[in-house]
Design an enzyme around this catalytic site. Structure first.
Site, PDB file in Angstrom:
ATOM      1  N   SER A 121       0.896  -1.330  -0.127  1.00  0.00           N
ATOM      2  CA  SER A 121       0.102  -0.075  -0.103  1.00  0.00           C
ATOM      3  C   SER A 121       0.965   1.308  -0.107  1.00  0.00           C
ATOM      4  O   SER A 121       0.272   2.408  -0.058  1.00  0.00           O
ATOM      5  CB  SER A 121      -0.859   0.030   1.312  1.00  0.00           C
ATOM      6  OG  SER A 121      -2.114  -0.776   0.825  1.00  0.00           O
ATOM      7  N   LYS A 147      -0.082   3.767  -2.618  1.00  0.00           N
ATOM      8  CA  LYS A 147      -1.082   4.763  -2.756  1.00  0.00           C
ATOM      9  C   LYS A 147      -0.363   6.077  -2.382  1.00  0.00           C
ATOM     10  O   LYS A 147      -0.973   7.296  -2.601  1.00  0.00           O
ATOM     11  CB  LYS A 147      -1.978   4.664  -1.553  1.00  0.00           C
ATOM     12  CG  LYS A 147      -3.024   3.285  -1.730  1.00  0.00           C
ATOM     13  CD  LYS A 147      -3.592   2.999  -0.560  1.00  0.00           C
ATOM     14  CE  LYS A 147      -4.682   1.755  -0.900  1.00  0.00           C
ATOM     15  NZ  LYS A 147      -3.916   0.697  -0.465  1.00  0.00           N
ATOM     16  N   SER A 202      -6.334   3.265   4.163  1.00  0.00           N
ATOM     17  CA  SER A 202      -5.749   2.741   3.044  1.00  0.00           C
ATOM     18  C   SER A 202      -6.609   1.804   2.305  1.00  0.00           C
ATOM     19  O   SER A 202      -6.508   0.702   1.754  1.00  0.00           O
ATOM     20  CB  SER A 202      -4.491   1.774   3.657  1.00  0.00           C
ATOM     21  OG  SER A 202      -3.773   1.399   2.564  1.00  0.00           O
ATOM     22  N   LYS A 212       2.925   6.629   5.156  1.00  0.00           N
ATOM     23  CA  LYS A 212       2.060   5.602   4.659  1.00  0.00           C
ATOM     24  C   LYS A 212       2.612   3.982   5.206  1.00  0.00           C
ATOM     25  O   LYS A 212       3.699   3.809   5.229  1.00  0.00           O
ATOM     26  CB  LYS A 212       1.879   5.506   3.330  1.00  0.00           C
ATOM     27  CG  LYS A 212       0.875   4.974   2.705  1.00  0.00           C
ATOM     28  CD  LYS A 212      -0.365   5.290   2.785  1.00  0.00           C
ATOM     29  CE  LYS A 212      -1.469   4.313   2.548  1.00  0.00           C
ATOM     30  NZ  LYS A 212      -1.546   3.201   3.440  1.00  0.00           N
TER      31      LYS A 212
END
Length: 496
Positions: free
Chosen positions: A74, A77, A134, A236
């Site tokens: 992720s 992202k 997320s 993140k």
């Protein structure tokens, strides 16, 4: 399952006294389980990689397999959000633009926001859903919205990675779910983290969001280091079986600034402990001097597709953010569409004015009419892009004393006229760096402008607005901001 393991299974089960048909079924079932266990075992053995970079100088403070290929999970992202911020800054979309949720997006596996196909959410809600939960469904929806299709968006992501100097990164989707072709390195992800901070200071604050309300849900941030480790302000988390536990982290304190990345940790707890140790060890070693300017060149790349238009709206209103912890940029109540803006008479500048509204406290849904509003102007767009400042009450904003500093010359806060704001920072010296960098790039545009910072409290954290004052007329501030944007500096203009 390889041949040697298959032979072992057959030998063991062959010695059991099952009838032949039953034995074949048992062997097949055990073989499947054996293969699953082998796959799981291999996935959990994702190799660790890490890097820590001084965000002011670009110096590598720590590195371990930083250039070895890994799965981003992720962390993908981050690039989805980079392209979203780029579209916002260019005026192609606004924070209130509607992102349609397709069937393809709605069927993505968790983590997800769970919005039904055929409905839509705002760009701002999408940003917050990616930063906190997320959400894979929202990432896909954003990719389709900005790129026309997820496949095309993957190409745009890869092209943007190359333009940022991420030479070993390839993207195939907007969310980071398993795809064997989607690869990156710790160094490339650190480079992206630095780019997000330096290129979009007006939007970077979203990564500090600890939670937001969506409908009846209160969604917390997966990043457990926020509020727990001094200086950490994002960025993140990520996890898949093949990737292991990933984390990209930005930290700023005492005039020092780093971006650190961990890929392939063996557990979430170990990842967090490792990152905590890296921040605590290397942040004090980072430079406390002036920034070297943007470490990653900002290149505006053309986008092939126009955003897809939403056909149905999910009316959840603006997210209600908590009063504690870092906050993202503010929203203006009661303004849902670009039609609430009146174009200013600046010809091709296509400037937009916010009319008849003022900021309200978080959680409020009512607009507050102002007889003589001081409009905020955004260059290059007829649609809203929120100013880079935190949500707070009008009374609190007016009561906040200015914090005046010297940037290149001694200055005092202007008492009238127009100002332009170029960003915010939780660190006073970094806000000053924003001003210095803008002056260096702006040249003639800011020669007679007065640099200053304004301090205010966002929950338990003090935030600094980086501003230039001394513009006598609206057109002077708007034109200056327009020229700064051409030089890659995000900004907005408002009456003092």
């Amino acid at each position: 399952m390889n041949s040697s393991k298959s032979i072992v299974v057959h030998k063991v089960l062959g010695s059991l006294t099952f009838a032949a048909p039953i034995r074949r079924v048992v062997i097949a079932v055990v073989a499947v389980l054996f293969a699953a266990l082998a796959t799981t075992s291999g996935a959990s053995a994702a190799k660790y990689a890490g890097v820590v970079i001084d965000a002011k100088t670009g110096k590598v403070l720590y590195s371990e397999d930083a250039d070895s290929l890994r799965y981003p999970a992720s962390l993908t992202k981050m690039m989805t959000l980079y392209l979203t911020f780029e579209a916002l800054e260019s005026g192609r979309i606004s924070l209130n633009s509607k992102v349609p949720i397709s069937k393809n997006a709605a069927k993505e596996p968790p983590s997800k926001l769970g919005v039904g196909a055929g409905r839509s959410i705002t760009v701002e809600q999408a940003i917050l859903a990616l930063v906190t939960r997320s959400a894979n469904d929202v990432a896909t929806a954003l990719g389709e919205y900005l790129g026309g299709s997820e496949q095309r968006f993957g190409h745009l992501m890869t092209a943007k990675a190359r333009s940022l100097g991420m030479t070993k990164t390839t993207y195939r989707n907007a969310h980071g779910l398993p795809n064997t072709a989607q690869m990156t390195t710790a160094r490339d992800q650190a480079r992206l983290g630095i780019a997000l901070r330096q290129h979009f200071p007006q939007y970077y604050g979203y990564f500090s969001t600890r939670s937001f309300s969506f409908g009846k849900q209160t969604i917390g941030n997966h990043n457990r280091l926020l509020g727990a480790v001094r200086g950490v302000d994002g960025i993140k988390t990520g996890y898949t079986g093949a990737a292991g536990y990933n984390l990209a982290t930005s930290a700023q304190a005492d005039g020092r600034s780093i971006v650190a990345v961990i890929l392939g940790a063996s557990s979430g707890a170990r990842r967090n402990a490792q990152m905590t140790a890296l921040v605590q060890r290397y942040l004090p070693q980072a430079s406390s001097g002036r920034s070297s300017g943007d470490l990653v060149a900002k290149v505006q790349t053309p986008v092939a597709a126009e955003p897809v238009q939403a056909t149905a709206s999910l009316d959840d209103g603006h997210p209600n953010l908590p009063q504690t912890g870092p906050m993202p940029d503010p929203r203006y109540a009661g303004v849902a569409q670009a039609s609430a803006y009146v174009a200013a008479p600046t010809g091709n500048a296509a400037t937009a004015a916010l009319s008849g509204m003022r900021p309200v406290a978080p959680g409020s849904s009512e607009s507050v009419p102002v007889p003589q509003p001081a409009p905020a102007y955004m260059p290059n767009s007829g649609a809203m892009v929120a100013p880079a400042a935190t949500t707070q009450s009008v009374a609190a904003a007016s009561a906040t004393p200015p914090d005046v500093d010297t940037v290149t010359t001694a200055s005092t806060k202007p008492t009238s006229g127009w100002i332009i704001q170029i960003g915010t920072s939780p660190d006073k010296s970094l806000a000053m760096d924003l001003l210095r960098n803008a002056q260096e790039k702006g040249g003639q545009v800011l020669r007679s402008a007065t640099p200053f910072t304004v301090a205010y409290n966002a929950g338990s954290q003090e935030i600094y607005r980086a501003r230039f004052g001394g513009f006598d007329a609206q057109k002077d501030a708007v034109n200056a901001c327009k020229q700064l944007k051409r030089k890659g500096i995000g900004c907005w203009a408002a009456a003092q």
